[in-house]
Structure formats: structure tokens, C-alpha cells
Design a protein around this motif. Sequence first.
Motif, PDB file in Angstrom:
ATOM      1  N   LEU A  25       0.235 -45.626  51.560  1.00 18.10           N
ATOM      2  CA  LEU A  25       0.493 -44.796  52.844  1.00 18.10           C
ATOM      3  C   LEU A  25       2.311 -44.996  53.332  1.00 18.10           C
ATOM      4  O   LEU A  25       3.063 -44.077  53.113  1.00 18.10           O
ATOM      5  N   THR A  26       2.628 -46.480  53.583  1.00 17.97           N
ATOM      6  CA  THR A  26       3.975 -46.896  54.108  1.00 17.97           C
ATOM      7  C   THR A  26       4.745 -47.168  53.143  1.00 17.97           C
ATOM      8  O   THR A  26       6.124 -47.425  52.937  1.00 17.97           O
ATOM      9  N   GLY A  27       4.450 -47.526  52.052  1.00 17.73           N
ATOM     10  CA  GLY A  27       5.038 -47.595  50.503  1.00 17.73           C
ATOM     11  C   GLY A  27       5.489 -46.359  49.839  1.00 17.73           C
ATOM     12  O   GLY A  27       6.253 -45.672  49.743  1.00 17.73           O
ATOM     13  N   GLU A  28       5.007 -46.685  48.486  1.00 22.33           N
ATOM     14  CA  GLU A  28       5.020 -45.061  47.453  1.00 22.33           C
ATOM     15  C   GLU A  28       4.698 -43.893  47.917  1.00 22.33           C
ATOM     16  O   GLU A  28       6.488 -43.210  48.004  1.00 22.33           O
ATOM     17  N   LEU A  29       4.409 -43.656  48.760  1.00 20.14           N
ATOM     18  CA  LEU A  29       4.670 -42.155  50.052  1.00 20.14           C
ATOM     19  C   LEU A  29       5.810 -41.994  50.014  1.00 20.14           C
ATOM     20  O   LEU A  29       6.351 -40.983  50.693  1.00 20.14           O
ATOM     21  N   ARG A  30       5.797 -43.148  51.237  1.00 15.79           N
ATOM     22  CA  ARG A  30       7.284 -42.887  51.600  1.00 15.79           C
ATOM     23  C   ARG A  30       8.192 -42.719  50.835  1.00 15.79           C
ATOM     24  O   ARG A  30       9.501 -42.423  51.226  1.00 15.79           O
ATOM     25  N   THR A  31       8.132 -43.621  50.064  1.00 16.10           N
ATOM     26  CA  THR A  31       9.246 -43.870  49.233  1.00 16.10           C
ATOM     27  C   THR A  31       9.801 -42.113  48.881  1.00 16.10           C
ATOM     28  O   THR A  31      10.831 -41.022  48.481  1.00 16.10           O
ATOM     29  N   GLU A  32       8.136 -41.782  47.861  1.00 12.95           N
ATOM     30  CA  GLU A  32       8.354 -40.545  47.576  1.00 12.95           C
ATOM     31  C   GLU A  32       9.049 -39.232  48.078  1.00 12.95           C
ATOM     32  O   GLU A  32       9.427 -38.727  47.942  1.00 12.95           O
ATOM     33  N   ILE A  33       8.468 -38.796  49.936  1.00  7.49           N
ATOM     34  CA  ILE A  33       8.672 -38.033  50.378  1.00  7.49           C
ATOM     35  C   ILE A  33      10.141 -38.371  50.931  1.00  7.49           C
ATOM     36  O   ILE A  33      11.515 -37.203  51.059  1.00  7.49           O
ATOM     37  N   GLY A  34      11.298 -39.321  50.885  1.00  7.59           N
ATOM     38  CA  GLY A  34      11.849 -40.025  51.414  1.00  7.59           C
ATOM     39  C   GLY A  34      13.264 -39.171  49.913  1.00  7.59           C
ATOM     40  O   GLY A  34      14.466 -38.925  50.203  1.00  7.59           O
ATOM     41  N   ARG A  35      12.360 -39.112  48.694  1.00  7.14           N
ATOM     42  CA  ARG A  35      12.911 -38.926  47.358  1.00  7.14           C
ATOM     43  C   ARG A  35      13.035 -37.060  47.795  1.00  7.14           C
ATOM     44  O   ARG A  35      14.472 -36.436  46.810  1.00  7.14           O
ATOM     45  N   ARG A  36      12.428 -36.375  47.966  1.00 10.82           N
ATOM     46  CA  ARG A  36      12.227 -35.245  48.226  1.00 10.82           C
ATOM     47  C   ARG A  36      12.850 -34.355  49.654  1.00 10.82           C
ATOM     48  O   ARG A  36      13.608 -33.615  49.050  1.00 10.82           O
ATOM     49  N   TYR A  37      12.994 -35.015  50.091  1.00 12.85           N
ATOM     50  CA  TYR A  37      13.606 -34.289  51.528  1.00 12.85           C
ATOM     51  C   TYR A  37      14.201 -35.597  52.166  1.00 12.85           C
ATOM     52  O   TYR A  37      14.352 -36.962  52.175  1.00 12.85           O
ATOM     53  N   LYS A  38      15.649 -35.234  52.731  1.00 10.70           N
ATOM     54  CA  LYS A  38      15.874 -35.772  53.754  1.00 10.70           C
ATOM     55  C   LYS A  38      15.137 -35.985  55.175  1.00 10.70           C
ATOM     56  O   LYS A  38      14.932 -35.395  55.934  1.00 10.70           O
ATOM     57  N   THR A  39      15.023 -37.789  54.955  1.00  7.77           N
ATOM     58  CA  THR A  39      13.788 -37.724  55.979  1.00  7.77           C
ATOM     59  C   THR A  39      14.730 -39.052  56.904  1.00  7.77           C
ATOM     60  O   THR A  39      15.245 -40.061  56.832  1.00  7.77           O
ATOM     61  N   ASN A  40      14.442 -39.423  58.418  1.00  8.71           N
ATOM     62  CA  ASN A  40      14.438 -40.429  58.847  1.00  8.71           C
ATOM     63  C   ASN A  40      13.707 -41.501  59.226  1.00  8.71           C
ATOM     64  O   ASN A  40      12.715 -41.298  60.021  1.00  8.71           O
ATOM     65  N   PRO A  41      13.855 -42.635  58.422  1.00  8.81           N
ATOM     66  CA  PRO A  41      12.719 -43.431  58.065  1.00  8.81           C
ATOM     67  C   PRO A  41      12.392 -44.425  59.936  1.00  8.81           C
ATOM     68  O   PRO A  41      11.051 -44.832  59.644  1.00  8.81           O
ATOM     69  N   ASP A  42      13.457 -44.637  60.508  1.00 11.41           N
ATOM     70  CA  ASP A  42      13.158 -44.954  62.032  1.00 11.41           C
ATOM     71  C   ASP A  42      12.167 -43.581  62.531  1.00 11.41           C
ATOM     72  O   ASP A  42      11.094 -43.983  63.672  1.00 11.41           O
ATOM     73  N   ARG A  43      11.457 -42.988  62.299  1.00 14.79           N
ATOM     74  CA  ARG A  43      10.959 -41.191  62.848  1.00 14.79           C
ATOM     75  C   ARG A  43       9.967 -41.361  61.765  1.00 14.79           C
ATOM     76  O   ARG A  43       9.707 -39.942  61.316  1.00 14.79           O
ATOM     77  N   GLN A  44       8.925 -41.815  61.887  1.00 14.81           N
ATOM     78  CA  GLN A  44       7.428 -41.425  60.804  1.00 14.81           C
ATOM     79  C   GLN A  44       6.678 -41.948  61.629  1.00 14.81           C
ATOM     80  O   GLN A  44       6.436 -43.319  62.788  1.00 14.81           O
ATOM     81  N   SER A  45       6.449 -40.691  61.798  1.00 11.44           N
ATOM     82  CA  SER A  45       4.477 -40.566  62.843  1.00 11.44           C
ATOM     83  C   SER A  45       3.094 -40.700  61.919  1.00 11.44           C
ATOM     84  O   SER A  45       3.202 -40.375  60.864  1.00 11.44           O
ATOM     85  N   LEU A  46       1.884 -41.074  62.151  1.00  9.64           N
ATOM     86  CA  LEU A  46       0.805 -41.110  62.129  1.00  9.64           C
ATOM     87  C   LEU A  46       0.220 -39.923  62.739  1.00  9.64           C
ATOM     88  O   LEU A  46      -0.327 -40.710  63.978  1.00  9.64           O
ATOM     89  N   PHE A  47      -1.340 -39.115  62.110  1.00  8.38           N
ATOM     90  CA  PHE A  47      -2.120 -38.770  63.076  1.00  8.38           C
ATOM     91  C   PHE A  47      -3.644 -39.012  62.332  1.00  8.38           C
ATOM     92  O   PHE A  47      -3.189 -38.801  60.438  1.00  8.38           O
ATOM     93  N   GLY A  48      -4.796 -39.336  62.868  1.00  7.68           N
ATOM     94  CA  GLY A  48      -5.688 -39.762  62.648  1.00  7.68           C
ATOM     95  C   GLY A  48      -6.584 -39.314  62.794  1.00  7.68           C
ATOM     96  O   GLY A  48      -6.577 -39.816  64.014  1.00  7.68           O
ATOM     97  N   HIS A  49      -8.064 -38.397  62.251  1.00 10.62           N
ATOM     98  CA  HIS A  49      -8.707 -38.147  63.396  1.00 10.62           C
ATOM     99  C   HIS A  49     -10.137 -38.881  62.412  1.00 10.62           C
ATOM    100  O   HIS A  49     -10.898 -38.754  61.666  1.00 10.62           O
ATOM    101  N   SER A  50     -11.295 -39.232  63.792  1.00 12.65           N
ATOM    102  CA  SER A  50     -12.694 -39.802  63.792  1.00 12.65           C
ATOM    103  C   SER A  50     -12.398 -41.065  62.351  1.00 12.65           C
ATOM    104  O   SER A  50     -11.229 -42.057  62.855  1.00 12.65           O
ATOM    105  N   LEU A  51     -12.432 -40.928  61.439  1.00 12.71           N
ATOM    106  CA  LEU A  51     -12.748 -42.677  60.663  1.00 12.71           C
ATOM    107  C   LEU A  51     -10.662 -42.443  60.712  1.00 12.71           C
ATOM    108  O   LEU A  51     -10.321 -44.016  60.728  1.00 12.71           O
TER     109      LEU A  51
END
Length: 289
Positions: free
Chosen positions: A145-171
Amino acid sequence: MARKWIRLAGAMALAFPVAAQAQQAASTAPGYTMPQTAAFDMKAANGQIYRIFVSFPKAAPPEGGYPVLYVLDGNALFASFAETRRMMEWSPGDKAIVVGVGYPTDEAYDVRRIDDFTGAPTTSGAYAKFAREKSGGWDRFLDFLTGELRTEIGRRYKTNPDRQSLFGHSLGGLFALHTLYTRPGAFHAIIAASPSIFWHEALTLKEERDFAARLQAGTVPKVSRLLVVTGDREEAILERWDAEDFVQRTAPLSAYGLRTRSEIFAGEGHMTVPVRAVPATLRFSVNWP
């Protein structure tokens, strides 16, 4: 009478092909595609395959790039977040990207989430039927989540590395707390909805105590801010009680930099909490600081 039955039989013969054609047309009609979205399957370095859903703004990215909100259980929850995010584009404020993290299935939930979101088999009688499922892979999933996926999303879109958030429900909410405890600076904001703290309570409480000790000792240089949400009709009442107790325990940690907010949604049960939480989550995740 004979003529009547002949006419009726003829009418039925004409009607059945029409009904069959209508059914065939319905089954071959294209499905609805949500605007401003994309989806792709991604194979992690550990060999697991994830289905990634992305909702993105029309507007040009702000200076520094888009904030990004990662939503776990993407198969079940991405659509609600994506459409709300698109509607919120009409309001002033930050535009963001929503990334749903799911599995290559059309089902809302996949049993693999148990392995991805937990640190060990359950010790709770309430979850006994899941005790034999594979579990304990949350650090491997967090690496993805914090490595490969974040890198891939940053490659496809212009993202801010200092403004990354996480939502999880139940487990997923349990996993969100584990992320806070073990990698407190990995996300700008973390939203834990109805977290299943009692899945393996002793392990989770130990992680909480260790995190609190490090925070109070001043050895945590950067920590996420935290939003905890539950419903007042949680079917497993421990999800509500545990969340309330957790918020009370963490309140003193505000003196050491942990900013925590909480909300209980009136009239919502366990499975409806995430839908009710969508607007609050989006606002909490994109606000700065």
C-alpha cells in the motif's frame, strides 16, 4: 370456443419471442461506467493481485499535486466515495484523487481481506467462524500500500506525497489503527470506521500501548491525524464500545501531537457506517494541515 383458444395460442406465440428478445437485450446491454474513473489489476511483488479503482478530478492538479485518499475494501466502497468526490468538485476546496483497493472479483468482499487486514488469527468468539482463514499478512499488505501502489498512482497522476490518507472499515479499521501504531507518519490522515479491535484484542492493545509510549517519549517525529467513526446501532456493540474507549484513551496523547476526532452516526449499523462516513472522510482527508 376452438377459435378462441387458437387466437390465444397465437397471441402467446407472438408474445414469448418479444419477451425473450427483451431479456436478451437486457443481458447484453452495456453496464454503467462511472465518469472520471479508471480501474486496473496490479500484481504486487509478493505475487498477490489487487484490483485498483481510481476516481480523479477534471480540474488541473494544484501546485504540489492532488491529495490522495486510499479506501480499503474497494469493491464494496469505492463507488460511494467516487461519486461523492465528484459531487464535491462543485464546492470550493481541495480536489482529491480516491483510490479504491480491492480484489479481482465482482463480489463486495473477498476472504483475502482477513489476511491483508490482520496480524494473527482471531481470538474472539464472535469471529470464531473465520479462525481457520489465512491471516496475519497486514505488514506485507502495508508494504504494498505504501510502496508499490503509491508509486504506481504517483506515476499515473500528479499526486502530493505529503497528503496521502487512508480509510478502513471494520477489519479495515483495525488495519488502519495498526498503520497508525507501526508507521505513524506513513499517512497524513487516517480514518478508522467501526474498527474491529476485538479481532485479536491483546495484540492490538499491546501495539497501542507501545505506540503511546513512543509518542510520549518523543521518538515519533511525524504522526497522522485520526478520525474514528462508528454507528449507534452497531450489531456487534463492542465495535462501538471499543471505539469510544479508544478515543478516550488517546485524548491525552494530543499533548504529544496526536490529533484525534470522533463521531457516532445516529441510526447507522455496522454495514451502513461507511456510506454515512463518506463526506466526513473526504473533508477530513483533504483539509490542510
